[in-house]
Write an enzyme that holds these catalytic residues in place. Structure first.
Site, mmCIF file in Angstrom:
data_model
loop_
_atom_site.group_PDB
_atom_site.id
_atom_site.type_symbol
_atom_site.label_atom_id
_atom_site.label_comp_id
_atom_site.label_asym_id
_atom_site.label_seq_id
_atom_site.Cartn_x
_atom_site.Cartn_y
_atom_site.Cartn_z
ATOM 1 N N HIS A 31 0.867 -1.198 0.000
ATOM 2 C CA HIS A 31 0.000 0.000 0.000
ATOM 3 C C HIS A 31 0.896 1.238 0.000
ATOM 4 O O HIS A 31 1.475 1.600 1.017
ATOM 5 C CB HIS A 31 -0.904 0.007 1.241
ATOM 6 C CG HIS A 31 -1.882 1.137 1.257
ATOM 7 N ND1 HIS A 31 -3.234 0.964 1.468
ATOM 8 C CD2 HIS A 31 -1.729 2.477 1.106
ATOM 9 C CE1 HIS A 31 -3.853 2.127 1.438
ATOM 10 N NE2 HIS A 31 -2.960 3.067 1.219
ATOM 11 N N HIS A 33 1.550 5.356 -1.727
ATOM 12 C CA HIS A 33 1.179 6.515 -2.555
ATOM 13 C C HIS A 33 2.444 7.095 -3.170
ATOM 14 O O HIS A 33 3.340 7.517 -2.440
ATOM 15 C CB HIS A 33 0.479 7.582 -1.702
ATOM 16 C CG HIS A 33 -0.796 7.082 -1.079
ATOM 17 N ND1 HIS A 33 -2.027 7.224 -1.687
ATOM 18 C CD2 HIS A 33 -1.018 6.401 0.063
ATOM 19 C CE1 HIS A 33 -2.957 6.669 -0.926
ATOM 20 N NE2 HIS A 33 -2.369 6.160 0.144
ATOM 21 N N ARG A 35 2.206 9.417 -5.878
ATOM 22 C CA ARG A 35 1.874 10.697 -6.516
ATOM 23 C C ARG A 35 2.269 10.672 -7.996
ATOM 24 O O ARG A 35 2.400 9.618 -8.590
ATOM 25 C CB ARG A 35 2.536 11.890 -5.781
ATOM 26 C CG ARG A 35 2.364 11.883 -4.261
ATOM 27 C CD ARG A 35 0.918 11.762 -3.818
ATOM 28 N NE ARG A 35 0.773 12.035 -2.389
ATOM 29 C CZ ARG A 35 -0.235 11.579 -1.660
ATOM 30 N NH1 ARG A 35 -1.196 10.850 -2.204
ATOM 31 N NH2 ARG A 35 -0.321 11.873 -0.380
ATOM 32 N N LYS A 117 -9.450 -0.573 -5.725
ATOM 33 C CA LYS A 117 -9.412 0.099 -4.428
ATOM 34 C C LYS A 117 -10.721 0.843 -4.184
ATOM 35 O O LYS A 117 -11.164 1.646 -5.006
ATOM 36 C CB LYS A 117 -8.236 1.091 -4.406
ATOM 37 C CG LYS A 117 -8.135 1.938 -3.139
ATOM 38 C CD LYS A 117 -7.591 1.167 -1.961
ATOM 39 C CE LYS A 117 -7.730 1.931 -0.645
ATOM 40 N NZ LYS A 117 -6.719 2.950 -0.439
ATOM 41 N N HIS A 154 -10.418 1.016 1.799
ATOM 42 C CA HIS A 154 -10.195 2.044 2.818
ATOM 43 C C HIS A 154 -11.385 1.896 3.755
ATOM 44 O O HIS A 154 -12.480 2.390 3.461
ATOM 45 C CB HIS A 154 -10.135 3.442 2.196
ATOM 46 C CG HIS A 154 -9.828 4.498 3.217
ATOM 47 N ND1 HIS A 154 -8.633 5.184 3.251
ATOM 48 C CD2 HIS A 154 -10.537 4.941 4.287
ATOM 49 C CE1 HIS A 154 -8.628 6.011 4.295
ATOM 50 N NE2 HIS A 154 -9.786 5.892 4.930
ATOM 51 N N HIS A 192 -4.535 -0.639 5.770
ATOM 52 C CA HIS A 192 -4.118 0.117 6.957
ATOM 53 C C HIS A 192 -5.078 -0.075 8.137
ATOM 54 O O HIS A 192 -5.678 0.873 8.627
ATOM 55 C CB HIS A 192 -3.899 1.606 6.660
ATOM 56 C CG HIS A 192 -4.916 2.264 5.758
ATOM 57 N ND1 HIS A 192 -6.265 2.224 5.987
ATOM 58 C CD2 HIS A 192 -4.753 2.972 4.630
ATOM 59 C CE1 HIS A 192 -6.880 2.885 5.034
ATOM 60 N NE2 HIS A 192 -5.986 3.342 4.193
ATOM 61 N N ASP A 265 1.451 2.740 3.493
ATOM 62 C CA ASP A 265 0.589 3.903 3.309
ATOM 63 C C ASP A 265 1.418 5.186 3.291
ATOM 64 O O ASP A 265 0.916 6.248 3.666
ATOM 65 C CB ASP A 265 -0.505 3.974 4.400
ATOM 66 C CG ASP A 265 -1.648 4.908 4.008
ATOM 67 O OD1 ASP A 265 -1.783 5.226 2.808
ATOM 68 O OD2 ASP A 265 -2.399 5.326 4.909
HETATM 69 C C1 NCD Z 1 -3.488 9.237 1.938
HETATM 70 C C2 NCD Z 1 -3.039 10.254 0.905
HETATM 71 O O1 NCD Z 1 -2.517 11.315 1.293
HETATM 72 O O2 NCD Z 1 -3.162 9.992 -0.293
HETATM 73 N N1 NCD Z 1 -3.472 9.829 3.242
HETATM 74 C C3 NCD Z 1 -3.378 9.189 4.413
HETATM 75 O O3 NCD Z 1 -3.463 9.839 5.451
HETATM 76 N N2 NCD Z 1 -3.164 7.900 4.481
HETATM 77 C C4 NCD Z 1 -4.822 8.721 1.570
HETATM 78 C C5 NCD Z 1 -5.216 7.482 2.314
HETATM 79 O O4 NCD Z 1 -4.663 6.402 2.093
HETATM 80 O O5 NCD Z 1 -6.107 7.575 3.158
HETATM 81 ZN ZN ZN Z 2 -3.335 5.071 1.581
#
Ligand code: NCD
Ligand code: ZN
Length: 367
Positions: A31, A33, A35, A117, A154, A192, A265
């Site tokens: 998991h 991110h 960007r 997702k 989520h 998460h 995450d």
């Molecule tokens: C994530 C994000 O910033 O993309 N933020 C977070 O607090 N985990 C989004 C998410 O997974 O909830």
């Molecule tokens: Zn996330």
């Protein structure tokens, strides 16, 4: 797993103090991110240095809702990797009220999309295109069940009256319990997971339901966000929870149960997006992900279980081969930088300016 100075068969005992290296199968991040654009270029190298693969979250603007947009995003990720990095992005599609079952067929056929997702609309960063009600997604979920495409959740309820600290428990009670009954073969990852209730729920299912656990939820409880003042860099969603929840997560992660595996995450935001009157949710942990988990497992006296959690359970759940390479961690104190460059902005990493007790051996990069 190779534990220096620990005789074979004694894997579960705390490492003796002379132990100073830990070699494990290269881990995966289930998991993440990453960007896009200059932000992607700034952070992807951190994940590529440690992990063999990562499930890349689709909450871009616009969201990655189709196999075609996932293919293009994957190409941008591959293009942003340092030369020679053997890192494989696994893609996931952002489920919306309008996703069609045929997209699930395309996902299955693609070879690079490993799941779909679900973000409840309004739950978190860039979730406004998310699902307004799971009831609207019946045909897509049924097709996922048929084709064995994993649903990544989520798992937070978003109703206006739901206390932010209860969102996971309410989601489980009001939605997830029904979902697992309605689709008895659908494989699900409760992403998460943050509460004792979430851990209990997963444990009570058969092994088609699993959960990822972040480093922040293993290392900190909700008190940390308010320690000595308000700490925006510890604000993430789902929120850090109570100490008893953290303890339940540590027990789940370190207990050898194959239904729990690593998902950072890691969610970078520019510093001024966090240090703001209305700050963004997300903790950036990719710079030291495996070291942060090593710290949590060491504190629990369970370093010998790190490899299963970080490198085996997730691959097995997704039906993918375990990585062939290894990473080595050195028991060596180091200070996390206070900032990293983040395109035209900067980024405050998890544990900024603090010490960690494990460090990935430099020779591992890019293998
Ligand atoms: C994530 C994000 O910033 O993309 N933020 C977070 O607090 N985990 C989004 C998410 O997974 O909830
Ligand atoms: Zn996330």
């Amino acid at each position: 797993m190779i534990l220096a100075a620990v005789p074979a068969g004694q894997g579960c005992i705390p490492l003796p103090s002379q132990t100073n290296t830990l070699t494990i199968t290269r881990p995966d991040d289930w998991h993440l991110h990453l960007r896009d654009g200059e932000a992607l270029a700034a952070v992807v190298k951190f994940s590529a240095r440690q992990f063999g693969r990562a499930v890349v979250m689709p909450n871009l603007k616009p969201a990655v809702t189709t196999v075609e947009s996932a293919r293009r995003y994957r190409d941008r990720i591959l293009g942003a990797l340092p030369a020679g990095a053997g890192f494989e992005p696994l893609m996931t599609l952002y489920l919306t009220d309008d996703t069609e079952p045929a997209e699930v067929d395309r996902a299955k056929a693609s070879g690079f999309v490993c799941g779909v997702k679900y973000y409840p609309a309004g739950a978190t960063t860039h979730s406004d295109a998310g699902v307004t009600s799971l009831a609207r997604c019946h045909s897509v979920l049924a097709r996922m069940e048929e084709l064995d495409v994993v649903l990544q959740l989520h798992g937070e309820a978003t109703g206006a009256g739901v206390d932010p600290y209860d969102r996971e428990a309410v989601f489980i009670e009001n939605e997830l319990a029904r979902l697992v009954k309605r689709y008895p073969k659908l494989r699900i990852v409760l992403e998460h997971v943050t509460t004792a209730a979430g851990v209990e729920f997963v444990r009570a299912q058969d092994d088609r339901v699993a959960a990822t656990i972040t480093p922040q939820h293993l290392l900190l409880n909700r008190g940390a966000m308010f320690e000595g003042g308000l700490r925006p860099h510890l604000y993430c969603l789902p929120l850090l929870k109570r100490e008893r929840d953290r303890e339940a997560l540590v027990a789940a992660a370190t207990g050898g149960d194959t239904r729990f595996f690593l998902g950072t995450d890691s969610a970078p935001h520019p510093r001024d997006g966090k240090e703001s009157a209305c700050g963004c949710a997300g903790i950036f942990s990719a710079h030291a992900a495996i070291e942060l988990y090593a710290q949590a497992f060491e504190q629990a006296g369970a370093l010998a279980r790190l490899e299963g959690f970080a490198s085996h359970h997730g691959a097995d759940f997704y039906g993918l081969p375990r990585n062939k390479g290894k990473v080595t961690l050195l028991h060596e104190s180091w200070s996390v930088p206070k900032r990293y460059p983040f395109g035209s902005a900067d980024l405050v990493p998890f544990f900024a300016g603090e010490k960690l007790s494990w460090k990935q051996a430099p020779a591992d990069g890019g293998a």
